[in-house]
Design an enzyme around this catalytic site. Structure first.
Site, PDB file in Angstrom:
ATOM      1  N   HIS A 244      -3.569  -3.645  -2.386  1.00 33.96           N
ATOM      2  CA  HIS A 244      -3.355  -4.830  -1.545  1.00 33.96           C
ATOM      3  C   HIS A 244      -4.744  -5.284  -1.081  1.00 33.96           C
ATOM      4  O   HIS A 244      -5.297  -4.759  -0.121  1.00 33.96           O
ATOM      5  CB  HIS A 244      -2.482  -4.488  -0.337  1.00 33.96           C
ATOM      6  CG  HIS A 244      -1.094  -4.078  -0.691  1.00 33.96           C
ATOM      7  ND1 HIS A 244      -0.183  -4.971  -1.236  1.00 33.96           N
ATOM      8  CD2 HIS A 244      -0.447  -2.898  -0.593  1.00 33.96           C
ATOM      9  CE1 HIS A 244       0.974  -4.335  -1.446  1.00 33.96           C
ATOM     10  NE2 HIS A 244       0.826  -3.079  -1.072  1.00 33.96           N
TER      11      HIS A 244
ATOM     12  N   ASP B 205      -1.720  -7.497  -4.760  1.00 32.47           N
ATOM     13  CA  ASP B 205      -1.742  -8.851  -4.204  1.00 32.47           C
ATOM     14  C   ASP B 205      -3.117  -9.042  -3.571  1.00 32.47           C
ATOM     15  O   ASP B 205      -3.744  -8.076  -3.141  1.00 32.47           O
ATOM     16  CB  ASP B 205      -0.580  -9.145  -3.235  1.00 32.47           C
ATOM     17  CG  ASP B 205      -0.386  -8.132  -2.126  1.00 32.47           C
ATOM     18  OD1 ASP B 205      -1.313  -7.335  -1.855  1.00 32.47           O
ATOM     19  OD2 ASP B 205       0.700  -8.145  -1.504  1.00 32.47           O
TER      20      ASP B 205
ATOM     21  N   GLU C 144       1.820   7.177   0.387  1.00 35.90           N
ATOM     22  CA  GLU C 144       0.967   7.012   1.581  1.00 35.90           C
ATOM     23  C   GLU C 144       0.861   8.257   2.461  1.00 35.90           C
ATOM     24  O   GLU C 144       1.006   8.176   3.683  1.00 35.90           O
ATOM     25  CB  GLU C 144       1.483   5.831   2.416  1.00 35.90           C
ATOM     26  CG  GLU C 144       1.516   4.532   1.648  1.00 35.90           C
ATOM     27  CD  GLU C 144       1.931   3.331   2.495  1.00 35.90           C
ATOM     28  OE1 GLU C 144       2.373   3.513   3.634  1.00 35.90           O
ATOM     29  OE2 GLU C 144       1.781   2.195   1.999  1.00 35.90           O
TER      30      GLU C 144
HETATM   31  C1  XIL Z   1       6.737  -3.664   2.157  1.00 33.07           C
HETATM   32  C2  XIL Z   1       7.723  -4.732   1.744  1.00 33.07           C
HETATM   33  O1  XIL Z   1       7.073  -5.639   0.886  1.00 33.07           O
HETATM   34  C3  XIL Z   1       8.275  -5.439   2.961  1.00 33.07           C
HETATM   35  O2  XIL Z   1       9.350  -6.299   2.582  1.00 33.07           O
HETATM   36  C4  XIL Z   1       8.779  -4.437   3.985  1.00 33.07           C
HETATM   37  O3  XIL Z   1       9.152  -5.123   5.170  1.00 33.07           O
HETATM   38  C5  XIL Z   1       7.710  -3.414   4.313  1.00 33.07           C
HETATM   39  O4  XIL Z   1       7.301  -2.785   3.093  1.00 33.07           O
HETATM   40  N1  XIL Z   1       3.164  -0.288   0.818  1.00 33.07           N
HETATM   41  C6  XIL Z   1       4.331   0.037   0.143  1.00 33.07           C
HETATM   42  C7  XIL Z   1       5.439  -0.929   0.087  1.00 33.07           C
HETATM   43  O5  XIL Z   1       4.384   1.090  -0.494  1.00 33.07           O
HETATM   44  O6  XIL Z   1       6.703  -0.313   0.087  1.00 33.07           O
HETATM   45  C8  XIL Z   1       5.364  -1.925   1.222  1.00 33.07           C
HETATM   46  O7  XIL Z   1       6.383  -2.906   1.012  1.00 33.07           O
HETATM   47  C9  XIL Z   1       3.994  -2.541   1.327  1.00 33.07           C
HETATM   48  C10 XIL Z   1       2.954  -1.491   1.578  1.00 33.07           C
END
Ligand code: XIL
Length: 299
Positions: A206, A237, A127
């Site tokens: 996502h 997801d 990111e």
């Molecule tokens: C999320 C987890 O699913 C949560 O449990 C945590 O509180 C926050 O992080 N992008 C990513 C992941 O690369 O690491 C993130 O995971 C979701 C967004």
């Protein structure tokens, strides 16, 4: 084949899930995970705050539990994530400049060395690009150490674990026309042209099931692949587990030879970071949802 992992394997691909160490004593969870998936990403346990809670004090217990769960079942592991602006330990959040750069490089070296030989692919940097129309880097303490922080991270990871595939991972990089997608594309193109060690690009994906699953998703996957990297869907997801969007996403990956794997971001809806959106393939009781069937028949 009758499971996600076996179906994917028939096509030379893997099908993975995020795993949380705190759920490994839940039999329903481990039964589904062990049966359906052949790749695992630790959901939080390999992040900087988890692995180096105070500077120079490395903690691997929860991550090792997941690695052992996976390897004892013949599943591969995607390491996540070595360098990221989020989920940093508080001691790093307050750092800057050379001290932060050196702390990041030491973190990468130590963690990648600890897991050397056990990680199929690492999300080396997560990111790092800004949302919106700039196409540029996200502001962060790591970015302020110098624009070369990403390549420095990749070189440190390669030196520590030469056999792991090294990936750049991000979200909102799905629509080929978005400035953010183009920004990441240009970075990967630049890295490949200059010999910076990068092997793969992860699209988190996502989705809400609306316009963020773009009709040009397949173009995005194939365009990155054409740069000479593998591409993976790393954190899939979809709001309400829209079955059509799931099937389209999977078909797009399968249409691109270098899209070699898909990971969903959790096992059951109740395990999801977006649990109020029921975005996964199994319901809270562990039953297969309609989206599961649509994915399996698309594979
Ligand atoms: C999320 C987890 O699913 C949560 O449990 C945590 O509180 C926050 O992080 N992008 C990513 C992941 O690369 O690491 C993130 O995971 C979701 C967004």
């Amino acid at each position: 084949a009758s499971t996600l992992g076996a179906s994917a394997a028939e096509h030379g691909r893997y099908f993975g899930t995020a795993i949380a160490a705190g759920r490994l004593n839940d039999g329903t969870y481990t039964t589904i995970a062990g049966r359906e998936f052949n790749m695992v990403t630790p959901e939080n346990e390999m992040k900087w705050d988890a692995t180096e809670p105070s500077q120079g004090n490395f903690q691997y217990g929860s991550a090792d539990q997941i690695v052992n769960f996976a390897t004892s079942r013949g599943m591969r592991v995607r390491g996540h994530a070595l360098a990221w602006h989020a989920q940093q330990p508080s001691w790093a959040q307050g750092m800057s400049g050379t001290a932060l750069r050196n702390a990041m490089l030491n973190h990468i070296t130590q963690v990648a060395t600890h897991f050397r030989g056990k990680i199929h692919s690492w999300d080396v940097v997560n990111e790092a690009f800004a949302d919106g129309g700039s196409g540029g880097r996200r502001d962060s303490n790591l970015q302020r150490t110098g624009n070369d922080w990403i390549e420095a991270a990749f070189r440190a990871a390669r030196a520590a674990d030469p056999n792991a595939k090294l990936c750049y991972n991000d979200y909102n990089t799905d629509n080929w026309n978005d400035a953010k997608t183009q920004g990441v594309y240009r970075m990967v193109q630049d890295f490949k042209s200059r010999g910076v060690p990068i092997d793969c690009v992860g699209l988190q994906s996502h989705f809400t099931g609306g316009s963020d699953y773009p009709s040009n998703y397949r173009t995005t996957l194939s365009s990155f692949a054409a740069l000479g990297v593998d591409v993976q869907i790393t954190e899939l997801d979809i709001r309400n587990a829209n079955a059509t969007a799931y099937a389209n996403t999977v078909r797009d990956c399968y249409a691109v030879p270098r899209c070699n794997g898909i990971t969903v971001w959790g096992v059951r809806d109740s395990d999801s970071w977006r649990s109020n959106e029921s975005p996964l393939l199994f319901d809270g009781s562990g039953n297969k949802k309609q989206a599961y069937n649509s994915v399996l028949s698309a594979l």
